[in-house]
Write a protein that holds these residues in place. Sequence first.
Motif, PDB file in Angstrom:
ATOM      1  N   ARG A 181       0.838  -1.203   0.000  1.00  0.00           N
ATOM      2  CA  ARG A 181       0.000   0.000   0.000  1.00  0.00           C
ATOM      3  C   ARG A 181       0.878   1.259   0.000  1.00  0.00           C
ATOM      4  O   ARG A 181       0.562   2.236  -0.681  1.00  0.00           O
ATOM      5  CB  ARG A 181      -0.930  -0.018   1.204  1.00  0.00           C
ATOM      6  CG  ARG A 181      -2.014   1.050   1.191  1.00  0.00           C
ATOM      7  CD  ARG A 181      -2.983   0.847   2.337  1.00  0.00           C
ATOM      8  NE  ARG A 181      -3.843  -0.306   2.130  1.00  0.00           N
ATOM      9  CZ  ARG A 181      -5.066  -0.232   1.632  1.00  0.00           C
ATOM     10  NH1 ARG A 181      -5.577   0.930   1.286  1.00  0.00           N
ATOM     11  NH2 ARG A 181      -5.788  -1.317   1.469  1.00  0.00           N
ATOM     12  N   GLU A 182       1.955   1.250   0.786  1.00  0.00           N
ATOM     13  CA  GLU A 182       2.866   2.395   0.806  1.00  0.00           C
ATOM     14  C   GLU A 182       3.485   2.621  -0.566  1.00  0.00           C
ATOM     15  O   GLU A 182       3.654   3.767  -1.012  1.00  0.00           O
ATOM     16  CB  GLU A 182       3.962   2.171   1.842  1.00  0.00           C
ATOM     17  CG  GLU A 182       3.476   2.236   3.284  1.00  0.00           C
ATOM     18  CD  GLU A 182       4.533   1.781   4.268  1.00  0.00           C
ATOM     19  OE1 GLU A 182       5.704   1.661   3.852  1.00  0.00           O
ATOM     20  OE2 GLU A 182       4.203   1.535   5.441  1.00  0.00           O
ATOM     21  N   THR A 183       3.840   1.535  -1.240  1.00  0.00           N
ATOM     22  CA  THR A 183       4.436   1.652  -2.574  1.00  0.00           C
ATOM     23  C   THR A 183       3.424   2.214  -3.570  1.00  0.00           C
ATOM     24  O   THR A 183       3.748   3.086  -4.385  1.00  0.00           O
ATOM     25  CB  THR A 183       4.932   0.268  -3.049  1.00  0.00           C
ATOM     26  OG1 THR A 183       5.798  -0.286  -2.067  1.00  0.00           O
ATOM     27  CG2 THR A 183       5.680   0.401  -4.369  1.00  0.00           C
ATOM     28  N   VAL A 184       2.190   1.727  -3.506  1.00  0.00           N
ATOM     29  CA  VAL A 184       1.133   2.244  -4.378  1.00  0.00           C
ATOM     30  C   VAL A 184       0.938   3.736  -4.141  1.00  0.00           C
ATOM     31  O   VAL A 184       0.853   4.532  -5.092  1.00  0.00           O
ATOM     32  CB  VAL A 184      -0.188   1.481  -4.147  1.00  0.00           C
ATOM     33  CG1 VAL A 184      -1.330   2.163  -4.900  1.00  0.00           C
ATOM     34  CG2 VAL A 184      -0.058   0.028  -4.587  1.00  0.00           C
ATOM     35  N   ARG A 197      -4.517   8.980  -3.601  1.00  0.00           N
ATOM     36  CA  ARG A 197      -3.633   8.516  -2.519  1.00  0.00           C
ATOM     37  C   ARG A 197      -4.304   8.675  -1.163  1.00  0.00           C
ATOM     38  O   ARG A 197      -4.216   7.801  -0.299  1.00  0.00           O
ATOM     39  CB  ARG A 197      -2.316   9.298  -2.569  1.00  0.00           C
ATOM     40  CG  ARG A 197      -1.329   8.928  -1.460  1.00  0.00           C
ATOM     41  CD  ARG A 197      -1.429   9.887  -0.284  1.00  0.00           C
ATOM     42  NE  ARG A 197      -0.700   9.394   0.858  1.00  0.00           N
ATOM     43  CZ  ARG A 197      -0.903   9.826   2.094  1.00  0.00           C
ATOM     44  NH1 ARG A 197      -1.819  10.741   2.341  1.00  0.00           N
ATOM     45  NH2 ARG A 197      -0.203   9.329   3.086  1.00  0.00           N
ATOM     46  N   ASN A 198      -5.016   9.800  -0.941  1.00  0.00           N
ATOM     47  CA  ASN A 198      -5.671  10.035   0.342  1.00  0.00           C
ATOM     48  C   ASN A 198      -6.749   8.989   0.625  1.00  0.00           C
ATOM     49  O   ASN A 198      -6.996   8.629   1.773  1.00  0.00           O
ATOM     50  CB  ASN A 198      -6.288  11.438   0.372  1.00  0.00           C
ATOM     51  CG  ASN A 198      -5.233  12.522   0.407  1.00  0.00           C
ATOM     52  OD1 ASN A 198      -4.082  12.279   0.791  1.00  0.00           O
ATOM     53  ND2 ASN A 198      -5.598  13.728   0.011  1.00  0.00           N
ATOM     54  N   LYS A 199      -7.396   8.507  -0.438  1.00  0.00           N
ATOM     55  CA  LYS A 199      -8.428   7.489  -0.242  1.00  0.00           C
ATOM     56  C   LYS A 199      -7.828   6.124   0.101  1.00  0.00           C
ATOM     57  O   LYS A 199      -8.464   5.305   0.756  1.00  0.00           O
ATOM     58  CB  LYS A 199      -9.277   7.362  -1.508  1.00  0.00           C
ATOM     59  CG  LYS A 199     -10.120   8.597  -1.808  1.00  0.00           C
ATOM     60  CD  LYS A 199     -10.895   8.433  -3.094  1.00  0.00           C
ATOM     61  CE  LYS A 199     -11.719   9.674  -3.417  1.00  0.00           C
ATOM     62  NZ  LYS A 199     -12.446   9.551  -4.696  1.00  0.00           N
ATOM     63  N   LEU A 200      -6.594   5.897  -0.345  1.00  0.00           N
ATOM     64  CA  LEU A 200      -5.949   4.600  -0.113  1.00  0.00           C
ATOM     65  C   LEU A 200      -5.078   4.577   1.136  1.00  0.00           C
ATOM     66  O   LEU A 200      -4.691   3.505   1.603  1.00  0.00           O
ATOM     67  CB  LEU A 200      -5.072   4.225  -1.315  1.00  0.00           C
ATOM     68  CG  LEU A 200      -5.773   3.649  -2.544  1.00  0.00           C
ATOM     69  CD1 LEU A 200      -4.763   3.410  -3.645  1.00  0.00           C
ATOM     70  CD2 LEU A 200      -6.486   2.351  -2.206  1.00  0.00           C
ATOM     71  N   ALA A 201      -4.745   5.741   1.681  1.00  0.00           N
ATOM     72  CA  ALA A 201      -3.813   5.808   2.808  1.00  0.00           C
ATOM     73  C   ALA A 201      -4.337   4.998   3.985  1.00  0.00           C
ATOM     74  O   ALA A 201      -5.512   5.063   4.333  1.00  0.00           O
ATOM     75  CB  ALA A 201      -3.589   7.254   3.224  1.00  0.00           C
ATOM     76  N   ARG A 202      -3.455   4.221   4.590  1.00  0.00           N
ATOM     77  CA  ARG A 202      -3.837   3.429   5.753  1.00  0.00           C
ATOM     78  C   ARG A 202      -3.783   4.314   6.994  1.00  0.00           C
ATOM     79  O   ARG A 202      -2.831   5.066   7.206  1.00  0.00           O
ATOM     80  CB  ARG A 202      -2.895   2.241   5.917  1.00  0.00           C
ATOM     81  CG  ARG A 202      -3.143   1.440   7.176  1.00  0.00           C
ATOM     82  CD  ARG A 202      -2.458   0.098   7.132  1.00  0.00           C
ATOM     83  NE  ARG A 202      -3.100  -0.796   6.175  1.00  0.00           N
ATOM     84  CZ  ARG A 202      -2.712  -2.047   5.975  1.00  0.00           C
ATOM     85  NH1 ARG A 202      -1.720  -2.552   6.643  1.00  0.00           N
ATOM     86  NH2 ARG A 202      -3.327  -2.802   5.083  1.00  0.00           N
ATOM     87  N   ILE A 203      -4.822   4.227   7.819  1.00  0.00           N
ATOM     88  CA  ILE A 203      -4.921   5.037   9.024  1.00  0.00           C
ATOM     89  C   ILE A 203      -4.518   4.198  10.231  1.00  0.00           C
ATOM     90  O   ILE A 203      -4.939   3.054  10.365  1.00  0.00           O
ATOM     91  CB  ILE A 203      -6.363   5.553   9.215  1.00  0.00           C
ATOM     92  CG1 ILE A 203      -6.776   6.405   8.015  1.00  0.00           C
ATOM     93  CG2 ILE A 203      -6.497   6.357  10.492  1.00  0.00           C
ATOM     94  CD1 ILE A 203      -8.223   6.813   8.032  1.00  0.00           C
ATOM     95  N   GLY A 204      -3.718   4.776  11.082  1.00  0.00           N
ATOM     96  CA  GLY A 204      -3.303   4.046  12.276  1.00  0.00           C
ATOM     97  C   GLY A 204      -2.182   4.756  12.998  1.00  0.00           C
ATOM     98  O   GLY A 204      -1.835   5.902  12.670  1.00  0.00           O
ATOM     99  N   LEU A 205      -1.614   4.098  13.989  1.00  0.00           N
ATOM    100  CA  LEU A 205      -0.536   4.675  14.779  1.00  0.00           C
ATOM    101  C   LEU A 205       0.783   4.001  14.431  1.00  0.00           C
ATOM    102  O   LEU A 205       0.839   2.790  14.248  1.00  0.00           O
ATOM    103  CB  LEU A 205      -0.818   4.468  16.275  1.00  0.00           C
ATOM    104  CG  LEU A 205      -2.028   5.187  16.857  1.00  0.00           C
ATOM    105  CD1 LEU A 205      -2.208   4.771  18.315  1.00  0.00           C
ATOM    106  CD2 LEU A 205      -1.865   6.685  16.766  1.00  0.00           C
ATOM    107  N   PRO A 206       1.885   4.772  14.351  1.00  0.00           N
ATOM    108  CA  PRO A 206       3.186   4.151  14.164  1.00  0.00           C
ATOM    109  C   PRO A 206       3.571   3.349  15.399  1.00  0.00           C
ATOM    110  O   PRO A 206       3.124   3.659  16.513  1.00  0.00           O
ATOM    111  CB  PRO A 206       4.129   5.350  13.951  1.00  0.00           C
ATOM    112  CG  PRO A 206       3.401   6.528  14.471  1.00  0.00           C
ATOM    113  CD  PRO A 206       1.946   6.239  14.366  1.00  0.00           C
ATOM    114  N   PRO A 207       4.390   2.313  15.243  1.00  0.00           N
ATOM    115  CA  PRO A 207       4.774   1.475  16.392  1.00  0.00           C
ATOM    116  C   PRO A 207       5.380   2.269  17.542  1.00  0.00           C
ATOM    117  O   PRO A 207       5.146   1.941  18.706  1.00  0.00           O
ATOM    118  CB  PRO A 207       5.800   0.501  15.781  1.00  0.00           C
ATOM    119  CG  PRO A 207       5.431   0.423  14.337  1.00  0.00           C
ATOM    120  CD  PRO A 207       4.937   1.795  13.979  1.00  0.00           C
TER     121      PRO A 207
END
Length: 720
Positions: A181-184, A197-207
């Motif tokens: 997903r990051e590569t896309v 890109r904004n629609k595909l961006a994964r939402i979450g917290l970094p480790p």
Amino acid sequence: METEPSFDYSQLQQRESRKGGVLESASKRVRMIFSVMASPNRIDILRILNTKGPLTYSELKALAGFKSKKESGKFAYHLRKLLRQLLVALNKAERRYTITNLGKLVLSLARQIEERSIIESGKMYVRTGRQTIEEFNSHKIIQSLVREANLPLEQAHKITEEVENKIYKFQTAYLTSSLIRETVNSVLIEHGHEEYRNKLARIGLPPSDISEMLSSEDATRSGAAGVMAKTAGSVFSEYLIFNTLPKDIADMHLAGEIHIAQPGAWGLLPDTLFVDLSDMEDGSLDLACRHPAVARFASIKTADDMLAALPVLIALLLREASAEVVLEGIAPPLAKAKDTDDLAAKFARALVSSSAAAAGAGQQQQQPLATLVVPAGDTAADAKQLNALLDGYRRYVDATPVPRVGLAITHGGKLKDSIDHITAAVRSGGIITIGSNDNNNNTARSSSGIRKTMAATNGKGSSSSAAMSLQALSINLPRLAYESNKDETYFRAKLALAIKPSLAAMAMRKKAVMDNARRGLLPAFSAATHSMQHATSSIVINLTGAHESVFSILGHDEANSGVEVMQKVLKTAVDVAAAQGKQLGEDSCGVAMIADDSGTRFAALDSEKYGKVSLLQSQNTTSYSQGMTLNGKELDKKQQLAAECSAIDKILNGGLAATVDVTDLGAGEAKSAIEAAAAELAFFRPRAWLAVCATCGKKYKMSADRCESCKSPHRLLTTA
């Protein structure tokens, strides 16, 4: 009985020494090790020992899959091979086998060979978010681009081809769906497709954020549930700001022109719910198939029925509001109690039972409140019942470091017999609000001052027993004042311009919340309002920093024209909101001055933008004002303060957070201040600030440097 093979390493080493006096040649040693690696069974034995640690012969044999007696010889053969090549060692004292450092090296090499063979074969495997491993398939990228981002099919093929080439250049066998997903997304950005890109961006917290949260005492204070709620709130906040809000609204929020409170729940839940329990059909809450683990109650007819149902109702409804739930109609069943001492004890127990639900309901840092509306009647019996409820409430407050359940007392001017009980509850840290039911103020308000009237009439004059209010958007008035060059007319014009997009955002939010309600996200509120058929809703815009804007930045004098200018500014906001609301098809749009977390955020951002805000330094605070705070000591001396507060309360159709501060007053002075405020103000909250010890959880005076119980200097927070 099965016996394990015995190996004498001393004889083995002597035999090798006799062969040449030296170890085997490097090339022969490597060949022997590779011959050991040729067997999948021996690799499995190494993996088991590497994962499980020292194991007995029987344990290792069972884990390796050699369970029948017929396979004993085969297992002994493989184990002997590993022992002879010193990949496995036997601790004779404990009779346990362990993998050696050489064995770990061989196992790592086997893994690298396996992964490299996958790469050379042209096959790659993806570790997915569904916790599976699947062979890489570029068609899934195309499907994702078309389905999730609405990218045209031809463009999706081109983007996927470029992504596939990049992935194969990575030369990695450990491929994850997030890496793909990051590569896309990076390819989409390179081609100028930011909106896709904004629609595909994964939402979450970094480790790193998760690790920091787990090690933070504040984040873990409410246990694992608090950590998970904070994580969920962060995810939904990011989803709101970058995927849901229009870009201009999101930029206004990020720049500090407006503030969206409770962003994690903004598109999911309303802020304030008003529910009248006396209007529930047959006194029951028909949840149908919703919340199947929650006990049902048939009806609420007696005091015991209400006291049993109250914790359940609070627990259910607090899940469906981000700020507050106001419960009316609890008094009639409680009035049937014959023994007021018994009523006080049972009411305290019901509130104590509710406290766990109140603590666990909040999705954000600010937990929601449950406010119970109790009227002050005209008779001695009414006063006796109210005093019993206040005494029970005080017991709950004394047992709770930070209470989240409050009482809203409505009266017709007859509070004399209850003032002592009210004062005692306030001085203990209780959340008490007092409102007059005269002069058309007979509808409930939340503890923050939000009016039910605004939602309940729906702008058409007809009343409703259930209502929801959406008010979690604040406008930064000091920012507008700074940019107005001390021109009051220009300031009001800029305020009018800021209200339009704010109302548009709130109208969009209202649609999302109502859609979610129809999907079943508000089951308890829907059940209490008969599938929301009898419920109404309102949109309220909050104004932050009005005092600083008019008196400090625009420079108007409080003694002369300042009060008139303040009222003119607020009247402009109310009129503009009503007019803009009608254009949006929203008849119930109001303006309020209530407290949220915008005051501190706005002040910090303005300090960065304009330099240190001197007006805040002079007031010894780091936050802009919200609502109105009256000093209890000055109410008798400066009666115009109450008059100004009442005038503003009449202008603001959305509500006003009017606070009477009795923190530094003794019991007698606090009682006098509350009496004076009740006579002058239509609605207010008497408040005594208390510190809460971060070590033992006990409450103590704000003026004290240390906890009076354990002497700790650490303060957790102040009471709500």
